[in-house]
Design an enzyme around this catalytic site. Structure first.
Site, PDB file in Angstrom:
ATOM      1  N   HIS A 157      45.708  41.277  54.461  1.00  0.00           N
ATOM      2  CA  HIS A 157      44.882  42.497  54.643  1.00  0.00           C
ATOM      3  C   HIS A 157      45.392  43.202  53.606  1.00  0.00           C
ATOM      4  O   HIS A 157      46.422  43.961  53.040  1.00  0.00           O
ATOM      5  CB  HIS A 157      45.079  42.805  56.156  1.00  0.00           C
ATOM      6  CG  HIS A 157      43.671  44.467  56.123  1.00  0.00           C
ATOM      7  ND1 HIS A 157      43.903  44.969  54.581  1.00  0.00           N
ATOM      8  CD2 HIS A 157      43.931  45.310  57.041  1.00  0.00           C
ATOM      9  CE1 HIS A 157      43.370  46.358  55.503  1.00  0.00           C
ATOM     10  NE2 HIS A 157      43.563  46.422  56.915  1.00  0.00           N
ATOM     11  N   GLU A 257      40.628  41.238  50.917  1.00  0.00           N
ATOM     12  CA  GLU A 257      41.179  40.646  52.027  1.00  0.00           C
ATOM     13  C   GLU A 257      40.278  39.365  51.936  1.00  0.00           C
ATOM     14  O   GLU A 257      39.737  38.901  51.761  1.00  0.00           O
ATOM     15  CB  GLU A 257      41.500  40.785  52.801  1.00  0.00           C
ATOM     16  CG  GLU A 257      41.556  42.624  53.063  1.00  0.00           C
ATOM     17  CD  GLU A 257      40.948  43.171  54.426  1.00  0.00           C
ATOM     18  OE1 GLU A 257      41.804  42.726  55.798  1.00  0.00           O
ATOM     19  OE2 GLU A 257      40.651  44.798  54.581  1.00  0.00           O
TER      20      GLU A 257
END
Ligand code: BG6
Length: 286
Positions: A157, A257
């Site tokens: 992330h 991500e």
């Protein structure tokens, strides 16, 4: 700013070598800083991210696993972005050569067993994460279970720091399709390039060989064994509702991500493992 006690609780590790500075937390094995020589930090961390540290860290590169977001369409999970982000990992290696520093953490099923949703995964599930801080940033996240096959959603992330979001161009997604979570998860064809104007939340069917062009530099991503790319920015209204964000910070970041999520989730066989990797490089523009 966090107190020294809060940072110690989160297990903050800092490193300097001849090519870069870096930092990471044992909490979630989260890389929080990578600053190659002569560059500003490539990673964004929200100003108050580390205050009250037991909440989500909005910044750096949290690992989402063994589920992403609220899970696959047919699986309802209790807490977003999996199990491993919420617990301190064990640092098992910390080595620095002249040009690179390697940190390796491990986390076992026992260490996440108390979290809601853990019982849907094998009790002997294990996680290993390696971060190499050098001229490039190299990440390698491996998961397995000796006894039981399971379905793994996973993502790095990554919160990238940008000068101003209005100057940013994201390349590498043309010709793919994405689900737009600001539009009821509808499927769309990707544009040639992506610019962010506000709240953005997309999952692309793309492996994430993406460049992020800022006003003075290009951040280049080279993932390994990834089939999904997520692009997220909370926009001004979303940022106001997030813990630890200051007013205009949404203009200073973009999350790109990489991983394997939703219909791209990976089936890991009993006794086997799966590794997701990512190299991040940065170069001046022009
Ligand atoms: O968990 P964090 O760091 O607040 O990030 C939340 C966001 O993470 C993104 O990956 C999702 O696509 C968004 O839907 C979500 O809002």
């Amino acid at each position: 700013m966090p107190t020294p006690d809060e940072l110690a609780t989160a297990g903050l590790r800092t490193t300097v070598n001849s090519t870069c500075r870096g930092a990471a937390l044992d909490l979630g094995a989260t890389v929080t800083s990578w600053q190659p020589r002569g560059q500003r930090d490539v990673l964004f961390v929200s100003r108050e991210a580390l205050v009250g540290i037991d909440d989500e860290v909005h910044g750096g590169i949290p690992i989402c696993a063994p589920w992403f977001g609220r899970g696959r369409d047919d699986v309802d999970v209790p807490r977003p972005h999996g199990l491993v982000r919420w617990v301190p990992w064990r640092l098992v290696e910390d080595t620095t050569s002249d040009a690179a520093t390697t940190l390796v953490w491990e986390c076992s099923g026992d260490e996440v067993a108390h979290l809601p949703g853990a019982d849907a995964y094998p009790s002997d599930i294990w996680f290993r994460h390696e971060a190499q801080f050098g001229e490039t940033l190299h990440l390698s996240f491996t998961t397995g279970s000796p006894s039981t096959s399971f379905v793994l959603d996973e993502a790095f992330h990554c919160y990238f720091a940008v000068s101003h979001i209005s100057d940013v161009v994201i390349d590498g997604l043309a010709g793919t399709r994405y689900r737009d979570y600001t539009d009821g998860a509808a499927w769309h064809d990707a544009d040639d390039v992506l610019r962010i104007h506000g709240h953005t939340d997309r999952i692309y069917d793309a492996p994430g060989n993406v460049t992020i062009t800022d006003d003075d530099r290009i951040i280049a991503l080279t993932p390994g064994d990834a089939a999904s790319t997520i692009v997220w920015n909370p926009g001004p209204d979303g940022a106001r509702s997030l813990t630890g964000w200051a007013g205009e910070e949404w203009t200073q970041m973009v999350c790109v991500e990489v991983g394997n999520v939703q219909h791209r989730a990976v089936t890991v066989p009993a006794g086997g493992s799966h590794t997701l990797s990512l190299d991040v490089a940065v170069r001046p523009l022009g």
